[in-house]
Write an enzyme that holds these catalytic residues in place. Structure first.
Site, PDB file in Angstrom:
ATOM      1  N   TYR A 186      11.213   8.899   0.821  1.00 47.17           N
ATOM      2  CA  TYR A 186      11.123   7.847  -0.197  1.00 47.17           C
ATOM      3  C   TYR A 186      11.747   8.234  -1.546  1.00 47.17           C
ATOM      4  O   TYR A 186      11.776   7.411  -2.461  1.00 47.17           O
ATOM      5  CB  TYR A 186       9.664   7.420  -0.386  1.00 47.17           C
ATOM      6  CG  TYR A 186       9.062   6.829   0.878  1.00 47.17           C
ATOM      7  CD1 TYR A 186       9.569   5.643   1.401  1.00 47.17           C
ATOM      8  CD2 TYR A 186       8.011   7.464   1.546  1.00 47.17           C
ATOM      9  CE1 TYR A 186       9.046   5.099   2.564  1.00 47.17           C
ATOM     10  CE2 TYR A 186       7.478   6.924   2.709  1.00 47.17           C
ATOM     11  CZ  TYR A 186       7.999   5.746   3.208  1.00 47.17           C
ATOM     12  OH  TYR A 186       7.478   5.205   4.358  1.00 47.17           O
ATOM     13  N   GLU A 228      12.813  -9.377   1.450  1.00 48.12           N
ATOM     14  CA  GLU A 228      12.000  -8.241   1.904  1.00 48.12           C
ATOM     15  C   GLU A 228      12.802  -6.968   1.636  1.00 48.12           C
ATOM     16  O   GLU A 228      13.981  -6.901   1.992  1.00 48.12           O
ATOM     17  CB  GLU A 228      11.745  -8.422   3.408  1.00 48.12           C
ATOM     18  CG  GLU A 228      11.043  -7.262   4.074  1.00 48.12           C
ATOM     19  CD  GLU A 228      10.933  -7.465   5.595  1.00 48.12           C
ATOM     20  OE1 GLU A 228      11.142  -8.608   6.095  1.00 48.12           O
ATOM     21  OE2 GLU A 228      10.662  -6.462   6.277  1.00 48.12           O
ATOM     22  N   HIS A 288      12.795  -2.601   1.729  1.00 48.54           N
ATOM     23  CA  HIS A 288      12.211  -1.305   2.115  1.00 48.54           C
ATOM     24  C   HIS A 288      13.093  -0.195   1.579  1.00 48.54           C
ATOM     25  O   HIS A 288      14.333  -0.280   1.678  1.00 48.54           O
ATOM     26  CB  HIS A 288      12.108  -1.170   3.641  1.00 48.54           C
ATOM     27  CG  HIS A 288      11.292  -2.247   4.260  1.00 48.54           C
ATOM     28  ND1 HIS A 288       9.925  -2.241   4.237  1.00 48.54           N
ATOM     29  CD2 HIS A 288      11.659  -3.402   4.869  1.00 48.54           C
ATOM     30  CE1 HIS A 288       9.483  -3.338   4.817  1.00 48.54           C
ATOM     31  NE2 HIS A 288      10.506  -4.063   5.211  1.00 48.54           N
ATOM     32  N   ASN A 345       8.058  -5.629  -1.106  1.00 47.16           N
ATOM     33  CA  ASN A 345       8.016  -4.509  -0.164  1.00 47.16           C
ATOM     34  C   ASN A 345       6.566  -4.442   0.312  1.00 47.16           C
ATOM     35  O   ASN A 345       5.715  -3.881  -0.380  1.00 47.16           O
ATOM     36  CB  ASN A 345       8.432  -3.195  -0.833  1.00 47.16           C
ATOM     37  CG  ASN A 345       8.428  -2.042   0.159  1.00 47.16           C
ATOM     38  OD1 ASN A 345       7.908  -2.177   1.272  1.00 47.16           O
ATOM     39  ND2 ASN A 345       8.998  -0.918  -0.233  1.00 47.16           N
ATOM     40  N   HIS A 363       4.408  -4.387   9.152  1.00 52.42           N
ATOM     41  CA  HIS A 363       4.359  -4.230  10.604  1.00 52.42           C
ATOM     42  C   HIS A 363       3.051  -4.725  11.211  1.00 52.42           C
ATOM     43  O   HIS A 363       2.866  -4.637  12.424  1.00 52.42           O
ATOM     44  CB  HIS A 363       4.564  -2.743  10.964  1.00 52.42           C
ATOM     45  CG  HIS A 363       5.605  -2.069  10.125  1.00 52.42           C
ATOM     46  ND1 HIS A 363       6.930  -2.447  10.157  1.00 52.42           N
ATOM     47  CD2 HIS A 363       5.526  -1.067   9.185  1.00 52.42           C
ATOM     48  CE1 HIS A 363       7.620  -1.694   9.294  1.00 52.42           C
ATOM     49  NE2 HIS A 363       6.785  -0.852   8.692  1.00 52.42           N
ATOM     50  N   ASP A 407       1.575 -15.575   6.529  1.00 50.96           N
ATOM     51  CA  ASP A 407       1.033 -16.925   6.320  1.00 50.96           C
ATOM     52  C   ASP A 407       0.912 -17.245   4.828  1.00 50.96           C
ATOM     53  O   ASP A 407       1.137 -18.382   4.413  1.00 50.96           O
ATOM     54  CB  ASP A 407      -0.335 -17.069   6.999  1.00 50.96           C
ATOM     55  CG  ASP A 407      -0.210 -17.183   8.521  1.00 50.96           C
ATOM     56  OD1 ASP A 407       0.922 -17.372   9.011  1.00 50.96           O
ATOM     57  OD2 ASP A 407      -1.246 -17.083   9.206  1.00 50.96           O
ATOM     58  N   PRO A 447       0.786  -1.230   0.000  1.00 49.01           N
ATOM     59  CA  PRO A 447       0.000   0.000   0.000  1.00 49.01           C
ATOM     60  C   PRO A 447       0.824   1.289   0.000  1.00 49.01           C
ATOM     61  O   PRO A 447       1.874   1.363   0.646  1.00 49.01           O
ATOM     62  CB  PRO A 447      -0.823  -0.095   1.295  1.00 49.01           C
ATOM     63  CG  PRO A 447      -0.136  -1.103   2.124  1.00 49.01           C
ATOM     64  CD  PRO A 447       0.522  -2.058   1.183  1.00 49.01           C
ATOM     65  N   ASN A 448       0.296   2.247  -0.743  1.00 50.38           N
ATOM     66  CA  ASN A 448       0.836   3.615  -0.837  1.00 50.38           C
ATOM     67  C   ASN A 448       2.109   3.720  -1.670  1.00 50.38           C
ATOM     68  O   ASN A 448       2.603   4.819  -1.907  1.00 50.38           O
ATOM     69  CB  ASN A 448       1.066   4.231   0.556  1.00 50.38           C
ATOM     70  CG  ASN A 448      -0.208   4.256   1.369  1.00 50.38           C
ATOM     71  OD1 ASN A 448      -1.222   4.772   0.898  1.00 50.38           O
ATOM     72  ND2 ASN A 448      -0.200   3.683   2.561  1.00 50.38           N
ATOM     73  N   ALA A 487       3.320  -0.797   4.756  1.00 46.74           N
ATOM     74  CA  ALA A 487       2.825  -0.781   6.141  1.00 46.74           C
ATOM     75  C   ALA A 487       2.398  -2.166   6.628  1.00 46.74           C
ATOM     76  O   ALA A 487       2.437  -2.439   7.839  1.00 46.74           O
ATOM     77  CB  ALA A 487       1.668   0.204   6.254  1.00 46.74           C
ATOM     78  N   ARG A 535       4.893  10.962  -2.615  1.00 41.99           N
ATOM     79  CA  ARG A 535       4.725  10.673  -1.200  1.00 41.99           C
ATOM     80  C   ARG A 535       6.023  10.929  -0.419  1.00 41.99           C
ATOM     81  O   ARG A 535       7.044  10.304  -0.699  1.00 41.99           O
ATOM     82  CB  ARG A 535       4.358   9.179  -1.115  1.00 41.99           C
ATOM     83  CG  ARG A 535       4.343   8.611   0.249  1.00 41.99           C
ATOM     84  CD  ARG A 535       4.257   7.094   0.208  1.00 41.99           C
ATOM     85  NE  ARG A 535       4.086   6.614   1.551  1.00 41.99           N
ATOM     86  CZ  ARG A 535       4.359   5.389   1.938  1.00 41.99           C
ATOM     87  NH1 ARG A 535       4.773   4.487   1.071  1.00 41.99           N
ATOM     88  NH2 ARG A 535       4.188   5.041   3.192  1.00 41.99           N
ATOM     89  N   ARG A 550      13.537   4.689  12.054  1.00 40.38           N
ATOM     90  CA  ARG A 550      12.286   5.455  12.062  1.00 40.38           C
ATOM     91  C   ARG A 550      11.478   5.157  13.331  1.00 40.38           C
ATOM     92  O   ARG A 550      12.029   4.714  14.328  1.00 40.38           O
ATOM     93  CB  ARG A 550      11.521   5.150  10.766  1.00 40.38           C
ATOM     94  CG  ARG A 550      12.333   5.564   9.522  1.00 40.38           C
ATOM     95  CD  ARG A 550      11.571   5.334   8.247  1.00 40.38           C
ATOM     96  NE  ARG A 550      10.363   6.150   8.193  1.00 40.38           N
ATOM     97  CZ  ARG A 550       9.375   5.945   7.305  1.00 40.38           C
ATOM     98  NH1 ARG A 550       9.483   4.961   6.414  1.00 40.38           N
ATOM     99  NH2 ARG A 550       8.311   6.718   7.310  1.00 40.38           N
TER     100      ARG A 550
HETATM  101  C1  DQA Z   1       8.342   1.076   3.610  1.00 40.16           C
HETATM  102  C2  DQA Z   1       8.486   1.314   5.109  1.00 40.16           C
HETATM  103  C3  DQA Z   1       7.166   1.096   5.828  1.00 40.16           C
HETATM  104  O1  DQA Z   1       7.310   1.327   7.208  1.00 40.16           O
HETATM  105  C4  DQA Z   1       6.123   2.055   5.295  1.00 40.16           C
HETATM  106  O2  DQA Z   1       4.868   1.795   5.895  1.00 40.16           O
HETATM  107  C5  DQA Z   1       6.007   2.037   3.812  1.00 40.16           C
HETATM  108  C6  DQA Z   1       7.217   1.909   3.001  1.00 40.16           C
HETATM  109  C7  DQA Z   1       9.634   1.436   2.842  1.00 40.16           C
HETATM  110  O3  DQA Z   1       9.742   1.027   1.685  1.00 40.16           O
HETATM  111  O4  DQA Z   1      10.502   2.130   3.385  1.00 40.16           O
HETATM  112  O5  DQA Z   1       4.934   2.236   3.260  1.00 40.16           O
HETATM  113  O6  DQA Z   1       8.082  -0.300   3.393  1.00 40.16           O
END
Ligand code: DQA
Length: 150
Positions: free
Chosen positions: A26, A101, A103, A77, A83, A90, A13-14, A80, A21, A110
């Site tokens: 980012y 993984e 980020h 990635n 977390h 699963d 998401p996002n 959110a 953003r 952070r």
């Molecule tokens: C993220 C880090 C996450 O904490 C955050 O919620 C994101 C992006 C990153 O790529 O740094 O949406 O996964």
């Protein structure tokens, strides 16, 4: 030439808002920029790259399920959901496809709620804090791992 390996890149998401953003965290590249550059890297590595982004947890889970016996490796990635989501953990455990993984930001520098990941202990590796380059690093490492295991 040997058969192409299939790598699936999943963004949560996002991340469709990258470029707009919080650029101070980012960066200025859009998700399209990142995937375009990754696709070019994949071609050089003789890898077939597929990409999926969703803001919905159930769509991410469905896409992970579809990767069963289809993808050789996943780069995810989860944003959110990293977390919060036992369900994405699963789903990854249910398909037996190794994953990294990734980020963009260094989640450990952070807010405390970003320090815990529901995925890190079941990932082959974790890359964070390198911005968009983290995806390219993950792809390069995945290519090496797949070449070793073939
Ligand atoms: C993220 C880090 C996450 O904490 C955050 O919620 C994101 C992006 C990153 O790529 O740094 O949406 O996964």
């Amino acid at each position: 030439m040997t058969a192409k390996h299939n790598v699936l890149v999943i963004n949560g998401p996002n991340l469709n808002r990258l470029g707009l953003r919080q650029p101070e965290i980012y960066g200025s590249q859009t998700l399209n920029d990142i995937i375009e550059s990754l696709t070019a890297d994949a071609e050089k590595l003789n890898i077939e790259l597929n990409h999926f982004q969703s803001n919905a947890e159930h769509e991410l889970i469905e896409r992970i399920h579809q990767a069963y016996q289809q993808a050789d490796f996943i780069i995810i990635n989860p944003a959110a959901y990293t977390h919060t989501s036992v369900a994405i953990r699963d789903a990854l455990l249910s398909i037996d496809v190794p994953f990294y993984e990734v980020h963009l930001s260094n989640i450990h520098s952070r807010e405390p709620f970003r320090h815990h990941s529901y995925l890190s202990d079941i990932a082959e590796g974790v890359i964070c804090g390198f911005g968009p380059q983290g995806y390219a690093m993950a792809l390069g490492a995945a290519a090496q791992l797949l070449a070793q295991n073939k």
